[in-house]
Design a protein around this motif. Structure first.
Motif, PDB file in Angstrom:
ATOM      1  N   TRP A  40      45.116  34.753  41.997  1.00  0.00           N
ATOM      2  CA  TRP A  40      45.094  36.199  41.674  1.00  0.00           C
ATOM      3  C   TRP A  40      44.801  36.237  40.181  1.00  0.00           C
ATOM      4  O   TRP A  40      44.558  35.234  39.242  1.00  0.00           O
ATOM      5  CB  TRP A  40      46.350  36.723  41.835  1.00  0.00           C
ATOM      6  CG  TRP A  40      47.568  35.990  40.886  1.00  0.00           C
ATOM      7  CD1 TRP A  40      48.486  34.994  40.951  1.00  0.00           C
ATOM      8  CD2 TRP A  40      47.688  36.717  39.385  1.00  0.00           C
ATOM      9  NE1 TRP A  40      48.986  35.053  39.640  1.00  0.00           N
ATOM     10  CE2 TRP A  40      48.424  35.915  38.880  1.00  0.00           C
ATOM     11  CE3 TRP A  40      47.236  37.748  38.527  1.00  0.00           C
ATOM     12  CZ2 TRP A  40      49.288  35.916  37.599  1.00  0.00           C
ATOM     13  CZ3 TRP A  40      47.612  37.956  37.308  1.00  0.00           C
ATOM     14  CH2 TRP A  40      48.556  37.141  36.793  1.00  0.00           C
ATOM     15  N   ARG A  41      43.879  37.292  39.916  1.00  0.00           N
ATOM     16  CA  ARG A  41      43.564  37.749  38.522  1.00  0.00           C
ATOM     17  C   ARG A  41      43.701  39.194  38.279  1.00  0.00           C
ATOM     18  O   ARG A  41      43.630  39.895  39.289  1.00  0.00           O
ATOM     19  CB  ARG A  41      42.204  37.208  38.291  1.00  0.00           C
ATOM     20  CG  ARG A  41      41.138  37.897  39.050  1.00  0.00           C
ATOM     21  CD  ARG A  41      39.756  37.167  38.513  1.00  0.00           C
ATOM     22  NE  ARG A  41      38.670  38.124  39.177  1.00  0.00           N
ATOM     23  CZ  ARG A  41      37.371  37.544  39.194  1.00  0.00           C
ATOM     24  NH1 ARG A  41      36.965  36.742  38.337  1.00  0.00           N
ATOM     25  NH2 ARG A  41      36.370  38.210  39.888  1.00  0.00           N
ATOM     26  N   LEU A  42      44.067  39.437  37.137  1.00  0.00           N
ATOM     27  CA  LEU A  42      44.062  40.915  36.692  1.00  0.00           C
ATOM     28  C   LEU A  42      42.755  41.493  36.129  1.00  0.00           C
ATOM     29  O   LEU A  42      41.876  40.641  35.498  1.00  0.00           O
ATOM     30  CB  LEU A  42      45.169  41.073  35.484  1.00  0.00           C
ATOM     31  CG  LEU A  42      45.263  42.410  34.791  1.00  0.00           C
ATOM     32  CD1 LEU A  42      45.970  43.346  35.709  1.00  0.00           C
ATOM     33  CD2 LEU A  42      46.059  42.502  33.527  1.00  0.00           C
ATOM     34  N   ALA A  70      42.287  36.344  46.214  1.00  0.00           N
ATOM     35  CA  ALA A  70      41.388  35.337  46.837  1.00  0.00           C
ATOM     36  C   ALA A  70      41.845  33.981  47.247  1.00  0.00           C
ATOM     37  O   ALA A  70      42.698  33.515  46.800  1.00  0.00           O
ATOM     38  CB  ALA A  70      40.094  35.460  45.808  1.00  0.00           C
ATOM     39  N   THR A  71      40.967  33.559  48.239  1.00  0.00           N
ATOM     40  CA  THR A  71      41.415  32.066  48.748  1.00  0.00           C
ATOM     41  C   THR A  71      40.484  31.259  47.439  1.00  0.00           C
ATOM     42  O   THR A  71      40.017  31.657  46.756  1.00  0.00           O
ATOM     43  CB  THR A  71      40.376  31.697  49.894  1.00  0.00           C
ATOM     44  OG1 THR A  71      38.799  32.187  49.912  1.00  0.00           O
ATOM     45  CG2 THR A  71      41.067  32.446  50.949  1.00  0.00           C
ATOM     46  N   ALA A  72      40.864  29.992  47.464  1.00  0.00           N
ATOM     47  CA  ALA A  72      40.307  29.009  46.607  1.00  0.00           C
ATOM     48  C   ALA A  72      39.066  28.903  46.428  1.00  0.00           C
ATOM     49  O   ALA A  72      38.390  28.876  45.182  1.00  0.00           O
ATOM     50  CB  ALA A  72      41.016  27.782  46.990  1.00  0.00           C
ATOM     51  N   PRO A  74      46.865  30.422  39.847  1.00  0.00           N
ATOM     52  CA  PRO A  74      47.295  29.889  41.327  1.00  0.00           C
ATOM     53  C   PRO A  74      48.421  31.108  41.729  1.00  0.00           C
ATOM     54  O   PRO A  74      49.292  31.324  40.851  1.00  0.00           O
ATOM     55  CB  PRO A  74      47.978  28.514  41.212  1.00  0.00           C
ATOM     56  CG  PRO A  74      46.973  28.162  40.021  1.00  0.00           C
ATOM     57  CD  PRO A  74      46.960  29.195  39.263  1.00  0.00           C
ATOM     58  N   LEU A  75      48.583  31.317  43.081  1.00  0.00           N
ATOM     59  CA  LEU A  75      49.525  32.172  43.608  1.00  0.00           C
ATOM     60  C   LEU A  75      50.562  31.766  44.370  1.00  0.00           C
ATOM     61  O   LEU A  75      51.792  31.586  44.404  1.00  0.00           O
ATOM     62  CB  LEU A  75      48.889  33.705  44.155  1.00  0.00           C
ATOM     63  CG  LEU A  75      49.807  34.514  44.833  1.00  0.00           C
ATOM     64  CD1 LEU A  75      50.768  35.129  43.669  1.00  0.00           C
ATOM     65  CD2 LEU A  75      48.996  35.720  45.243  1.00  0.00           C
TER      66      LEU A  75
END
Length: 794
Positions: A700-702, A656-658, A713-714
């Motif tokens: 990102w997240r799982l 996702a965006t911030a 953060p990615l």
């Protein structure tokens, strides 16, 4: 939809010599008038009330001419001709003339002959004009049939436009603040599509916008240019219905379907050097037809012949327009003083007097009929009772009523309405839990009663005084909002006043000081935050668990309940499966205890590595330095290591965006590959998956089993311009598109003497420093901290 006006403009052009024509001339010249009456059987009506003629009708026509009666030099003949078919020349006996300058011979008394389909009137110069008209019509009957049909339709369109203009100008003079509310009703009544942007202007500017815009022209009318984008912004079924009526063209020409004819070629066949034909729009008022011209008449060669279309001649005298209720599912209150019966589908009932002697037929329970006179009102969108309210004594609670009147000489029935007669009592609050009426916030409630269409006012009565409330009606209920945000707890009442009922109905209420309800707490092992579920959680001041303090965040309303996130200063050392009790403190000092079980830790993974693949592109590639950013068109691949969990085929990774406004997910087989239960690899093109507007930091997240881990953060997604090349002579010029995405350009990595690109730059070329070593350096707006470079050669 502008095809709606092409017949009229083409007609205006066709009746003017080709050499004198560029754009259609506006109809802004006041011409002479005709006095016309029609007798059908034993009934005589003025022309303003006659939508069509029939075989055997007697038509009287006289001209009101300001000159010519006493002037021997300039005289007009009044000529009338009956037309029958496009391929059938009318006999000479179907042409009639009157000498307008002679007191006893200045009028025509005609009888519509069998087989006639149209009547056209000419004002013709005395010298040779009659014979010229007879010859022209008999030589080209089809051209005149077509032209007269379109001219008649144009006059009817003009009547609708004039009705709209009159309404807007009247409001502008008296109550300009009502233009925004009234103009949509005028638009619906007269089947005119509004310029919606006009209603966004200040009240004192709306009328001029609706009537004087120069963006387009309606009917090429110079005096009332562009009160709308196009006539008849109507649905297809209504358009086809109207096109089948005499006023819509009878199928000869349907302005709603968009058949365009080149009338200039048709009339070019009989134009002569002696005569030219001028179309005249007819504006009807009682027995008077006031003519509007688009060219000044001339008695010099070529002499002018004014052409006026009379109503079409119909073989089926019973044909009437089909009106329909504008709000088909709405009941109408019979006791309302300003009773309006909403009607649409036949705009000429508002723009003309074709529909006259209109009344509302009300059926009584005893089987009798009461006739109540009504008047069409375009501003109010329907027919309005001439009297104040209706006598409802003896009527059923729902009474059948029908609009009835005459369309020209023909009786006809309009739509049926169901009138609701008010009844006292029976009002109550529904679909609302009385315990939810708490002070400190507004509360939406529904009221049900026997006659919602007759509600005149709703008032909230309390210790602080009376508060009038707005409401909306749906079916047998009305919806409203109780303003309890600033009201103290205690007894209240709602007064529902109905038209025709003297005393209002009273509904007793109690405003409660509810402290809120806590349904549960969710807390995952290893998290520093938990979520309370319940109601009125805005009253929560703090929470503690085993001495660990949590502070409240923002309350989110979802599924008729509140959710409140609370965050601790440190991560508690709670184990999954432990039973705990949270102590919640409210803003007023009261305390509530909540028992819960610590949930299993949320899924967690760490980033191992990432790589970027930039596809080849035409022009000069923009190369980003380092690995902290990715260009919009590139593919990002990154690997994850599971922490305290194991990967499986049902897992997904959200990106996702911030701000979380744009998100995407990769799943097994669709961008996510599980190497083994500890390692997974994700691949995605962020610029494509998140949309062309996405830019800035990504996270990102799982997600496992519907439970999402923390955001991590990615990278940063940056948009890059498409650069065509750099050309250098005395100065260097960079060309390309989307150059505004560049913040600054320099010839060195330290950005000494850099050139800044202006905000919102829209050009396709930009002066740049001369490259040193064949390289230019860029800073991009989406992430000025990342240095980009382009190789431009030596």
């Amino acid at each position: 939809m502008m095809l709606r006006f092409l017949p009229f403009c083409a007609l205006a052009a066709a009746l003017v010599p080709l050499a004198a024509r560029a754009d259609p001339a506006p109809f802004d010249l006041t011409g002479p008038s005709l006095r016309v009456g029609v007798t059908h059987g034993t009934t005589t009506l003025p022309i303003a009330q006659v939508p069509r003629l029939a075989t055997g009708d007697r038509v009287s026509i006289a001209a009101d001419l300001a000159v010519g009666k006493k002037d021997d030099g300039a005289r007009y003949l009044l000529v009338a001709a009956f037309l029958r078919g496009a391929t059938e020349p009318p006999p000479k006996s179907w042409f009639f003339k009157a000498e307008t300058w002679k007191a006893k011979k200045n009028a025509l008394a005609l009888t519509v002959p069998d087989g006639a389909r149209q009547l056209v009137v000419f004002l013709v110069p005395e010298s040779g004009g009659f014979d010229a008209v007879v010859s022209a019509v008999r030589k080209q009957p089809g051209a005149f049939v077509r032209a007269v049909q379109d001219l008649d339709q144009a006059s009817l369109d003009r009547a609708r436009l004039d009705a709209f203009l009159d309404g807007i100008h009247a409001l502008e003079r008296t109550r300009p603040e009502r233009i925004e509310a009234v103009s949509p009703l005028l638009s619906r009544s007269l089947a005119i599509k509004l310029k919606a942007e006009c209603l966004d202007l200040a009240a004192d500017l709306q009328a001029s916008c609706l009537t004087q815009s120069r963006d387009s022209l309606v009917l090429a009318d110079g005096q009332s240019s562009t009160l709308a984008d196009t006539l008849v912004g109507a649905p297809t079924d209504l358009a086809l219905q109207l096109s089948a009526t005499p006023e819509g063209g009878l199928g000869y020409y349907s302005p709603y379907i968009g058949v365009v004819r080149d009338l200039a070629k048709i009339f070019g066949a009989f134009q002569t050097t002696q005569f030219r034909y001028i179309p005249a729009l007819a504006r009807a008022h009682d027995d008077r037809l006031a003519l509007l011209l688009n060219a000044a008449p001339s008695f010099a060669s070529p002499k002018s012949v004014m052409v006026v279309a009379m109503p079409v001649i119909e073989t089926d005298a019973s044909q009437t327009p089909t009106m329909r209720r504008a709000e088909a599912d709405r009941l109408v209150c019979a006791a309302k003083p300003d009773l309006v019966l909403p009607v649409e589908g036949a705009p000429l009932i508002y723009a003309t007097k074709f529909a006259h002697d209109m009344s509302l037929r009300v059926t009584t329970p005893q089987g009798g009929v009461v006739e109540l006179p009504v008047q069409a009102d375009a501003e109010r969108g329907g027919y309005v009772l001439d009297q104040v309210g209706m006598r409802t004594a003896g009527l059923s609670s729902v009474t059948d009523a029908t609009l009835h009147g005459r369309w020209g000489f023909t009786p006809f029935d309009g739509p049926r309405f169901w009138l609701q007669v008010p009844r006292a009592g029976g009002w109550q609050m529904v679909d609302t839990d009385p315990e939810s009426l708490v002070v400190g916030r507004d509360n939406a409630v529904s009221l049900a009663g026997p006659t919602p269409s007759c509600v005149e006012s709703v008032t909230l009565v309390g210790a602080a005084g009376d508060v009038p409330l707005a409401w909306t009606s749906t079916g047998d209920r009305i919806g409203l909002t109780l303003p309890l945000a600033k009201i103290a707890p205690g007894k209240l009442s709602l007064l529902v006043k109905q038209y025709g009922v003297e005393a209002p109905d009273k509904i007793a209420l109690i405003a409660l000081a509810e402290a809120g309800r806590i349904d549960g707490l969710t807390l995952y092992a290893g998290d520093a935050s938990g979520t309370l579920n319940g109601t009125r959680l805005d009253l929560v001041a703090s929470m503690t668990i085993d001495g660990v303090a949590f502070k409240p965040g923002d309350v989110v309303r979802a599924d008729k309940a509140d959710r409140l996130a609370l965050v601790a200063g440190t991560v508690p050392t709670f184990a999954a499966g432990q039973a705990k009790t949270a102590l919640v403190t409210l803003t007023d000092g009261r305390k509530r205890s909540v028992k819960f079980t610590v949930a299993a830790a949320r899924p967690k993974a760490t980033l191992i590595a990432k790589s970027v693949v930039v596809p080849p592109s035409p022009g000069l590639p923009v190369v980003l330095a380092g690995d902290t950013a990715i260009a919009q068109g590139a593919r990002l691949t990154f690997s994850l290591r599971a922490e305290g969990t194991r990967f499986s085929a049902g897992d997904s990774v959200e990106i996702a965006t911030a701000d979380g406004a744009m998100t995407t997910s990769v799943t097994s087989g669709r961008g996510l590959t599980v190497q083994d239960d500890r390692i997974a690899v994700a691949s995605v093109e962020p610029g494509k998956a998140l949309g062309v507007s996405a830019h800035g930091p990504l996270k990102w997240r799982l997600v496992q089993g519907g439970v999402a881990g923390d955001w991590v953060p990615l990278t940063t997604l940056v948009r890059t311009p498409a650069l065509a090349g750099v050309a250098c002579k005395e100065t260097c010029t960079l060309t390309g598109t989307d150059l505004f995405l560049i913040e600054s350009i320099a010839a060195n990595a330290g950005f000494a003497d850099a050139i800044r690109v202006p905000d919102g730059f829209t050009g396709a070329s930009l002066a740049v420093p001369k490259p040193v070593g064949g390289t230019l350096f860029l800073r991009l707006r989406d992430d000025p901290g990342v240095t980009a470079s382009i190789a431009v050669g030596s």
